[in-house]
Design a protein around this motif. Structure first.
Motif, PDB file in Angstrom:
ATOM      1  N   MET A   1      48.421  27.409  15.832  1.00 13.88           N
ATOM      2  CA  MET A   1      48.770  28.095  17.258  1.00 13.88           C
ATOM      3  C   MET A   1      47.946  27.974  17.822  1.00 13.88           C
TER       4      MET A   1
ATOM      5  N   ASP B   1      42.322  23.402   6.320  1.00 12.98           N
ATOM      6  CA  ASP B   1      43.185  23.705   6.298  1.00 12.98           C
ATOM      7  C   ASP B   1      44.305  24.462   5.129  1.00 12.98           C
ATOM      8  N   ILE B   2      45.500  25.171   4.511  1.00 14.81           N
ATOM      9  CA  ILE B   2      45.968  26.126   3.906  1.00 14.81           C
ATOM     10  C   ILE B   2      46.279  25.005   2.783  1.00 14.81           C
TER      11      ILE B   2
ATOM     12  N   GLY C   1      45.394  31.537   7.122  1.00 11.61           N
ATOM     13  CA  GLY C   1      46.593  32.019   7.972  1.00 11.61           C
ATOM     14  C   GLY C   1      46.103  32.690   8.470  1.00 11.61           C
TER      15      GLY C   1
ATOM     16  N   TYR D   1      51.703  45.271   9.794  1.00 10.76           N
ATOM     17  CA  TYR D   1      50.319  45.213   9.942  1.00 10.76           C
ATOM     18  C   TYR D   1      49.963  46.353   8.824  1.00 10.76           C
TER      19      TYR D   1
ATOM     20  N   TYR E   1      50.266  36.574  21.453  1.00 11.94           N
ATOM     21  CA  TYR E   1      50.825  36.860  20.286  1.00 11.94           C
ATOM     22  C   TYR E   1      48.948  38.385  19.480  1.00 11.94           C
TER      23      TYR E   1
ATOM     24  N   THR F   1      49.839  36.963   5.679  1.00 10.54           N
ATOM     25  CA  THR F   1      50.868  37.101   6.481  1.00 10.54           C
ATOM     26  C   THR F   1      51.392  36.671   6.849  1.00 10.54           C
TER      27      THR F   1
ATOM     28  N   ASP G   1      41.802  29.560   8.998  1.00  4.42           N
ATOM     29  CA  ASP G   1      42.330  29.303  10.107  1.00  4.42           C
ATOM     30  C   ASP G   1      42.112  27.799  10.666  1.00  4.42           C
TER      31      ASP G   1
END
Ligand SMILES: C[S@@+](CC[C@H](N)C(=O)[O-])C[C@H]1O[C@@H](n2cnc3c(N)ncnc32)[C@H](O)[C@@H]1O
Length: 292
Positions: free
Chosen positions: A30, A124-125, A74, A53, A39, A142, A97
């Protein structure tokens, strides 16, 4: 009492055959400033995501301990992360992120909140190359995994989590599950359209369309993550899926009180949404020990 939209969708999903197909997110990472702003607004203060949340925050509090290093995969604008970090000042958090725009928002937010127990990493996850094997006490994530383009990337992420997490580590992953009908997806995405920016509604629609099918998510969970925790989904209609390790701490009265204060200071309509979420997960086997 769940809303009419939720009840209707529930009945449709119970009776319908699968007609929807998975469509990958238009923005995998994003980075668009307007979408990031929409967002971020939806999560802050009394934004539409506030009850969600709070639900996840209470769940995450169960699987982390003081002294832990916790990795948030993220982290986005860090609304969720900041809420957890504020309640757990003795725990250290790494927010990861890929988006520069998101990380800028996250850093500003953490500075405004004067939180000193969070660091950020751009990464990068699917490839946690700078983290050693078994170096992390707990992993949280999440509503991120649906951003991954395909099952190979989801598998890489699960494999990386199992590599970096300590054997008795905490785990809380939550993401959307794909609903069977396009109509259900559309109705879900638009149920709060009056309360939120159009861009956020669209973002939510794209997220639901990009969600992985529960059976695919579950089979990769079984392959890589089952030693760490159990898989749960919301009752009958799996619009949310969770992987959660056993609780790693006692239900402390002080933390319960803080979460209770947050819960009952939300507007009534958010309290209702939170109650529905607790119910749909409880019926799917996931208890919410800090919120019950
Ligand atoms: C919907 S946001 C969720 C943010 C936050 N976890 C929350 O609950 O509000 C998804 C985030 O995942 C990030 N993301 C997507 N793919 C990623 C990847 N492969 N590696 C790291 N971050 C990624 C996006 O940039 C975005 O900030």
């Amino acid at each position: 009492m769940p809303s009419k939209t939720v009840i209707k969708t529930f009945c449709r999903e119970l009776l319908t055959k699968q007609t929807a197909t998975r469509k990958t997110e238009p923005d995998l990472v994003m980075d668009d400033p307007e979408k990031v702003a929409a967002y971020t607004r939806a999560g802050r203060e009394d934004g539409v995501m506030a009850p969600v949340y709070l639900f996840h925050c209470a769940q995450i509090c169960e699987i982390i301990k003081p002294g832990d290093t916790v990795l948030d995969l993220g982290c986005g604008p860090a609304t969720q992360l900041a809420m957890v970090a504020r309640l757990n000042p003795e725990t250290h958090f790494i927010g990861m992120d890929l988006s520069t725009e998101m990380l800028d928002k996250a850093r500003n937010y953490i500075a405004q909140q004067h939180l000193s127990n969070i660091e950020f990493q751009q990464g990068d996850i699917t490839h946690l190359s700078n983290l050693a094997n078994k170096s992390i006490d707990a992993v949280m994530s999440t509503v991120v995994l649906h951003h991954l383009p395909n099952l190979d990337q989801l598998e890489n992420t699960f494999r990386e989590i199992s590599r970096v997490l300590k054997p008795d580590g905490g785990l809380y992953l939550v993401d959307f599950g794909h609903l069977k009908s396009e109509k259900s997806i559309h109705d879900f995405a638009y149920q709060y359209a009056g309360r939120q920016a159009e861009l956020f509604t669209l973002d939510y629609l794209y997220s639901l369309q990009a969600a992985f099918w529960p059976k695919d998510f579950y089979s990769l969970y079984q392959k890589h993550l089952s030693p760490f925790g159990k898989y749960y989904q919301t009752f009958i209609m799996p619009y949310m899926m969770v992987v959660k390790s056993p609780s790693r701490r006692n239900i402390e009265p002080a933390l319960t009180k803080q979460l209770r204060t947050l819960r009952f200071s939300m507007p009534k309509y958010h309290q209702t949404d939170l109650k529905d979420l607790i119910l749909f997960f409880r019926l799917g086997g996931l208890q919410s020990n800090f919120l019950s």
